[in-house]
Structure formats: C-alpha cells, structure tokens
Write a protein that holds these residues in place. Sequence first.
Motif, PDB file in Angstrom:
ATOM      1  N   VAL A  78       0.861  -1.178   0.000  1.00 19.02           N
ATOM      2  CA  VAL A  78       0.000   0.000   0.000  1.00 19.02           C
ATOM      3  C   VAL A  78       0.897   1.226   0.000  1.00 19.02           C
ATOM      4  O   VAL A  78       1.773   1.366   0.857  1.00 19.02           O
ATOM      5  N   ILE A  79       0.686   2.091  -0.989  1.00 19.61           N
ATOM      6  CA  ILE A  79       1.458   3.328  -1.091  1.00 19.61           C
ATOM      7  C   ILE A  79       0.491   4.499  -0.967  1.00 19.61           C
ATOM      8  O   ILE A  79      -0.389   4.673  -1.811  1.00 19.61           O
ATOM      9  N   THR A  80       0.639   5.263   0.101  1.00 23.23           N
ATOM     10  CA  THR A  80      -0.183   6.456   0.272  1.00 23.23           C
ATOM     11  C   THR A  80       0.483   7.600  -0.494  1.00 23.23           C
ATOM     12  O   THR A  80       1.709   7.722  -0.513  1.00 23.23           O
ATOM     13  N   VAL A  81      -0.340   8.406  -1.146  1.00 22.28           N
ATOM     14  CA  VAL A  81       0.191   9.491  -1.977  1.00 22.28           C
ATOM     15  C   VAL A  81      -0.305  10.864  -1.537  1.00 22.28           C
ATOM     16  O   VAL A  81      -0.137  11.843  -2.243  1.00 22.28           O
ATOM     17  N   TRP A 102       4.408   8.071  -0.332  1.00 20.80           N
ATOM     18  CA  TRP A 102       4.982   8.858  -1.423  1.00 20.80           C
ATOM     19  C   TRP A 102       4.209  10.163  -1.512  1.00 20.80           C
ATOM     20  O   TRP A 102       3.375  10.338  -2.379  1.00 20.80           O
ATOM     21  N   GLY A 103       4.442  11.095  -0.629  1.00 17.21           N
ATOM     22  CA  GLY A 103       3.690  12.338  -0.592  1.00 17.21           C
ATOM     23  C   GLY A 103       3.786  13.142  -1.882  1.00 17.21           C
ATOM     24  O   GLY A 103       4.878  13.377  -2.382  1.00 17.21           O
ATOM     25  N   VAL A 104       2.625  13.542  -2.395  1.00 14.58           N
ATOM     26  CA  VAL A 104       2.527  14.353  -3.600  1.00 14.58           C
ATOM     27  C   VAL A 104       1.411  15.378  -3.369  1.00 14.58           C
ATOM     28  O   VAL A 104       0.327  15.013  -2.906  1.00 14.58           O
ATOM     29  N   GLU A 105       1.693  16.634  -3.685  1.00 17.79           N
ATOM     30  CA  GLU A 105       0.677  17.668  -3.523  1.00 17.79           C
ATOM     31  C   GLU A 105      -0.552  17.352  -4.374  1.00 17.79           C
ATOM     32  O   GLU A 105      -0.434  16.844  -5.487  1.00 17.79           O
ATOM     33  N   ASP A 106      -1.736  17.665  -3.848  1.00 19.65           N
ATOM     34  CA  ASP A 106      -2.986  17.373  -4.539  1.00 19.65           C
ATOM     35  C   ASP A 106      -3.249  18.417  -5.615  1.00 19.65           C
ATOM     36  O   ASP A 106      -3.549  19.573  -5.305  1.00 19.65           O
ATOM     37  N   PRO A 107      -3.153  18.031  -6.892  1.00 22.72           N
ATOM     38  CA  PRO A 107      -3.390  19.015  -7.947  1.00 22.72           C
ATOM     39  C   PRO A 107      -4.841  19.490  -8.002  1.00 22.72           C
ATOM     40  O   PRO A 107      -5.119  20.563  -8.530  1.00 22.72           O
ATOM     41  N   ALA A 108      -5.757  18.723  -7.442  1.00 23.65           N
ATOM     42  CA  ALA A 108      -7.161  19.137  -7.429  1.00 23.65           C
ATOM     43  C   ALA A 108      -7.365  20.387  -6.586  1.00 23.65           C
ATOM     44  O   ALA A 108      -8.350  21.091  -6.754  1.00 23.65           O
ATOM     45  N   LYS A 109      -6.438  20.665  -5.700  1.00 21.63           N
ATOM     46  CA  LYS A 109      -6.537  21.846  -4.838  1.00 21.63           C
ATOM     47  C   LYS A 109      -5.768  23.042  -5.412  1.00 21.63           C
ATOM     48  O   LYS A 109      -5.720  24.097  -4.797  1.00 21.63           O
ATOM     49  N   ALA A 110      -5.175  22.863  -6.574  1.00 19.37           N
ATOM     50  CA  ALA A 110      -4.389  23.946  -7.185  1.00 19.37           C
ATOM     51  C   ALA A 110      -5.295  25.115  -7.566  1.00 19.37           C
ATOM     52  O   ALA A 110      -6.436  24.931  -7.987  1.00 19.37           O
ATOM     53  N   ARG A 157      12.609   4.829   0.230  1.00 18.32           N
ATOM     54  CA  ARG A 157      13.632   5.599  -0.479  1.00 18.32           C
ATOM     55  C   ARG A 157      13.050   6.199  -1.764  1.00 18.32           C
ATOM     56  O   ARG A 157      13.245   7.383  -2.054  1.00 18.32           O
ATOM     57  N   ILE A 158      12.318   5.390  -2.507  1.00 20.18           N
ATOM     58  CA  ILE A 158      11.710   5.858  -3.752  1.00 20.18           C
ATOM     59  C   ILE A 158      10.733   6.992  -3.485  1.00 20.18           C
ATOM     60  O   ILE A 158      10.618   7.935  -4.268  1.00 20.18           O
ATOM     61  N   GLY A 159      10.045   6.935  -2.361  1.00 21.97           N
ATOM     62  CA  GLY A 159       9.079   7.968  -2.001  1.00 21.97           C
ATOM     63  C   GLY A 159       9.695   9.348  -1.786  1.00 21.97           C
ATOM     64  O   GLY A 159       8.981  10.340  -1.709  1.00 21.97           O
ATOM     65  N   LEU A 160      11.024   9.407  -1.712  1.00 25.23           N
ATOM     66  CA  LEU A 160      11.716  10.685  -1.532  1.00 25.23           C
ATOM     67  C   LEU A 160      12.294  11.220  -2.844  1.00 25.23           C
ATOM     68  O   LEU A 160      12.795  12.340  -2.888  1.00 25.23           O
ATOM     69  N   LEU A 161      12.220  10.414  -3.911  1.00 22.91           N
ATOM     70  CA  LEU A 161      12.809  10.801  -5.181  1.00 22.91           C
ATOM     71  C   LEU A 161      11.977  11.880  -5.882  1.00 22.91           C
ATOM     72  O   LEU A 161      10.760  11.869  -5.835  1.00 22.91           O
ATOM     73  N   GLU A 162      12.680  12.801  -6.522  1.00 24.72           N
ATOM     74  CA  GLU A 162      12.046  13.854  -7.327  1.00 24.72           C
ATOM     75  C   GLU A 162      12.672  13.810  -8.714  1.00 24.72           C
ATOM     76  O   GLU A 162      13.872  13.577  -8.840  1.00 24.72           O
ATOM     77  N   PRO A 163      11.871  14.052  -9.750  1.00 26.78           N
ATOM     78  CA  PRO A 163      12.454  14.058 -11.112  1.00 26.78           C
ATOM     79  C   PRO A 163      13.424  15.201 -11.324  1.00 26.78           C
ATOM     80  O   PRO A 163      13.422  16.172 -10.662  1.00 26.78           O
TER      81      PRO A 163
END
Length: 163
Positions: A78-81, A102-110, A157-163
């Motif tokens: 389970v990966i929470t985003v 894997w925290g990612v900002e919610d684009p729906a709130k942009a 570790r992957i959850g901290l990666l940024e492109p």
Amino acid sequence: MKTPEILFLCTGNSCRSILAEVTLNALAGAALHASSAGSHPAGYVHPRSVRLLQREGFSTEGLSSKSWDDLKITPDIVITVCASAAGETCPVYLGSAICAHWGVEDPAKATGTEAQIEAAFDTAYQILRYRIEAILHLPVAELLEKDPARLRQELARIGLLEP
C-alpha cells in the motif's frame, strides 16, 4: 510467483492515486498490478486527470473513484500518496501489507491561472511516474517473498525521489 498487488491510496481517489494506478499498470505489464482507492472517495475522477492520462496515451476506460471499503483484492503493498506535509490527513491502512508513503501535492486543490493548474497536474504526474519507473527497476515479487524489510526500505527511499 504471484503478481504483486499494489494499492495506491489517498483521501479522494480522484487525482493522484488514479494517476499512479493507470501509470503503473501501463508501464509494468504483467510484472505488477495496481489499483487505487480513497478513504473518502470524491465519487468522480477529476477531468484533468483523465485528459492528462489520455494525452500520455493511457486508456482511461472504466476509471472510477472507489472507497477502500470496496476493494476486491488484498494488496501486498500500500502506497499512500497524500501530502501530509500540507496538512492533508493521510489514511492509514491497517491490513498486513507493506506500507510506504509517497507524498505528492494534490493538484485538485491547485489555484491560479489555467496554466498554473495544468502545471500542478503535470508536476504530480511527473513525480509519480518517476517513482513508478524506479519501482519497476526492483525485483518486487522476489523481495516481497524473500526480503520484505528491504522492499519496505526501497519503497520509502523511492518515495523521496524527485524528477
């Protein structure tokens, strides 16, 4: 070895978890299978998410915002985003799965101009895709069976990666 089941979990299941589910399934082939759900599903898939996925060449047929109460599979991972750093309440999965965040900002709130809102969706997608491409380099099924602690570490570790 069975195909590992990955659940992408967030609150609304309208943007990030949907983007991750579709992207992983499209890129992983038979190696992994993803689904998505929300603790409080929005009841719809955000139209910008649908357009983005279609633009990337992915099928959006049959997508829906689903509750984790309606899951038909038991996930192995389970990966929470959700973006807990932004004050978003991240659901906690209480099953026996390996869990990662894997925290990612919610684009729906942009907010802002059309271009700024589109950029928020593109950013969320690029972060998720980058992390998904990283997971595809792992022997997930093997680690799940033989070394779940290492798999948990790799997912964190992957959850901290940024492109």
